[in-house]
Enzyme design. Structure first.
Site, PDB file in Angstrom:
ATOM      1  N   ASN A  48       0.860  -1.181   0.000  1.00  4.78           N
ATOM      2  CA  ASN A  48       0.000   0.000   0.000  1.00  4.78           C
ATOM      3  C   ASN A  48       0.897   1.232   0.000  1.00  4.78           C
ATOM      4  OD1 ASN A  48      -1.848   2.020   0.472  1.00  4.78           O
ATOM      5  ND2 ASN A  48      -2.419   1.333   2.536  1.00  4.78           N
TER       6      ASN A  48
ATOM      7  N   HIS B 234      -9.723   0.809   4.807  1.00 10.20           N
ATOM      8  CA  HIS B 234      -8.461   0.969   5.551  1.00 10.20           C
ATOM      9  C   HIS B 234      -8.713   1.881   6.760  1.00 10.20           C
ATOM     10  CE1 HIS B 234      -4.364   2.187   6.516  1.00 10.20           C
ATOM     11  NE2 HIS B 234      -3.963   1.114   5.849  1.00 10.20           N
TER      12      HIS B 234
ATOM     13  N   GLU C  96      -5.447  -5.645  10.608  1.00  5.87           N
ATOM     14  CA  GLU C  96      -4.452  -4.608  10.864  1.00  5.87           C
ATOM     15  C   GLU C  96      -4.743  -3.905  12.189  1.00  5.87           C
ATOM     16  OE1 GLU C  96      -2.484  -3.148   7.092  1.00  5.87           O
ATOM     17  OE2 GLU C  96      -4.337  -2.035   7.205  1.00  5.87           O
TER      18      GLU C  96
ATOM     19  N   SER D 280       3.277  -2.478  10.470  1.00  4.14           N
ATOM     20  CA  SER D 280       4.732  -2.384  10.696  1.00  4.14           C
ATOM     21  C   SER D 280       5.487  -3.659  10.323  1.00  4.14           C
ATOM     22  CB  SER D 280       5.015  -1.984  12.150  1.00  4.14           C
ATOM     23  OG  SER D 280       4.526  -0.693  12.404  1.00  4.14           O
TER      24      SER D 280
HETATM   25  C1  PEP Z   1      -1.012  -0.051   6.369  1.00  2.00           C
HETATM   26  O1  PEP Z   1      -1.162   1.171   6.389  1.00  2.00           O
HETATM   27  O2  PEP Z   1      -1.864  -0.793   5.863  1.00  2.00           O
HETATM   28  C2  PEP Z   1       0.205  -0.590   6.958  1.00  2.00           C
HETATM   29  C3  PEP Z   1       0.254  -1.864   7.224  1.00  2.00           C
HETATM   30  O3  PEP Z   1       1.212   0.303   7.188  1.00  2.00           O
HETATM   31  P1  PEP Z   1       2.629  -0.017   7.871  1.00  2.00           P
HETATM   32  O4  PEP Z   1       3.169  -1.281   7.246  1.00  2.00           O
HETATM   33  O5  PEP Z   1       3.463   1.166   7.576  1.00  2.00           O
HETATM   34  O6  PEP Z   1       2.367  -0.214   9.326  1.00  2.00           O
END
Ligand code: PEP
Length: 266
Positions: free
Chosen positions: A9, A96, A177, A222
């Site tokens: 993403n 999201h 997430e 992350s």
């Molecule tokens: C996201 O925004 O879907 C995401 C997983 O971001 P990050 O990997 O930077 O935590």
């Protein structure tokens, strides 16, 4: 697809030339990363130039939208429709947490968007996640309640799937997430992500009368090349949604490579 999926993403990042260069680099690497589906989700204005940069693209490399509309066309200022990327984007991220937070996206909107994706032959990747970390060890009953009520993750799923038939569940991906892990460098542990995904799986199996094989759950929050092994070893997870690390070519290709090796047993 039986292979795990790694979705990048890119959010509102990169200039046009940076996006094109990155897509070309990933495209060349993807040829050698066999056992994984790779999805790039650039800013929608970059979808066609990124497609051009992937001209000789390998079969396991796809494009995705970061957001979609639930209508084909009309008076929706500033929005891009799936018809405008027909046969170009095979996946779309829906709901999201950043869309929910900054643009007031509700589960009801997510349900309409997921329905429209399926009607448009696009795979929706429905994002779910909790604000604050669960403590299942000490507070199992109350944490399960938290999942099923208010903005809880099982409530998010129930409402987001309100327009999806049981027989369509295998065409939907979920991205688990945890919001506290997104963009913070503070990822969940593999065991934590797996435990929550197990609860989500069982919920889906019971509610929608489907089997394990019909359920696809990605982990996001992350993920980088250093911690990716933790997640790809977990049987309850079918891949990853990657934010920050997806715009760094070496990190992202390493994440895809490790995912491919883990799932192909190499
Ligand atoms: C996201 O925004 O879907 C995401 C997983 O971001 P990050 O990997 O930077 O935590």
């Amino acid at each position: 697809m039986d292979y795990p999926l790694v979705v990048g993403n890119w959010k509102m990042n990169l200039s046009l030339s940076e996006a094109v260069v990155l897509a070309g680099q990933i495209s060349r690497n993807a040829e050698y990363i066999k056992h994984v589906g790779i999805v790039l989700a650039p800013a929608s204005v970059f979808v066609y130039p990124v497609l051009d940069a992937m001209r000789t693209r390998p079969k396991n490399l796809f494009l995705g939208m970061q957001n979609v509309m639930w209508e084909a066309e009309g008076s929706y200022t500033g929005v891009v429709s799936l018809g405008m990327v027909k046969n170009v984007c095979k996946y779309a991220i829906v709901g999201h947490s950043e869309r929910r937070k900054y643009f007031g996206e509700t589960n009801e909107m997510v349900a309409d968007k997921a329905r429209f994706c399926l009607d448009s032959n696009v795979t929706p990747i429905i994002c779910i996640g909790e604000q604050e970390k669960f403590n299942l060890e000490d507070h199992f009953e109350s944490e399960m309640k938290r999942m099923k009520t208010g903005g809880g993750i099982l409530k998010q799923i129930e409402e987001s799937l309100s327009k999806i038939k049981n027989s369509e569940i295998d065409k939907v991906y979920f991205a688990y997430e945890p919001i506290w892990a997104i963009g913070t460098g503070n990822s969940a542990t593999g065991i934590y992500a797996s435990a929550i995904s197990y609860i989500v799986r069982n919920y889906l199996k019971e509610k929608f009368k489907v089997d394990d094989g019909q359920i696809h759950i990605l982990y996001g929050g992350s993920v980088d090349e250093k911690n990716v092994r933790e997640f790809v070893m977990q049987p309850n997870l079918n891949g990853l949604l990657v934010g920050g690390a997806s715009i760094k070519v070496n990190s992202f290709c390493e994440i895809c490579k490790i995912t491919s090796e883990a799932k192909s047993g190499k």
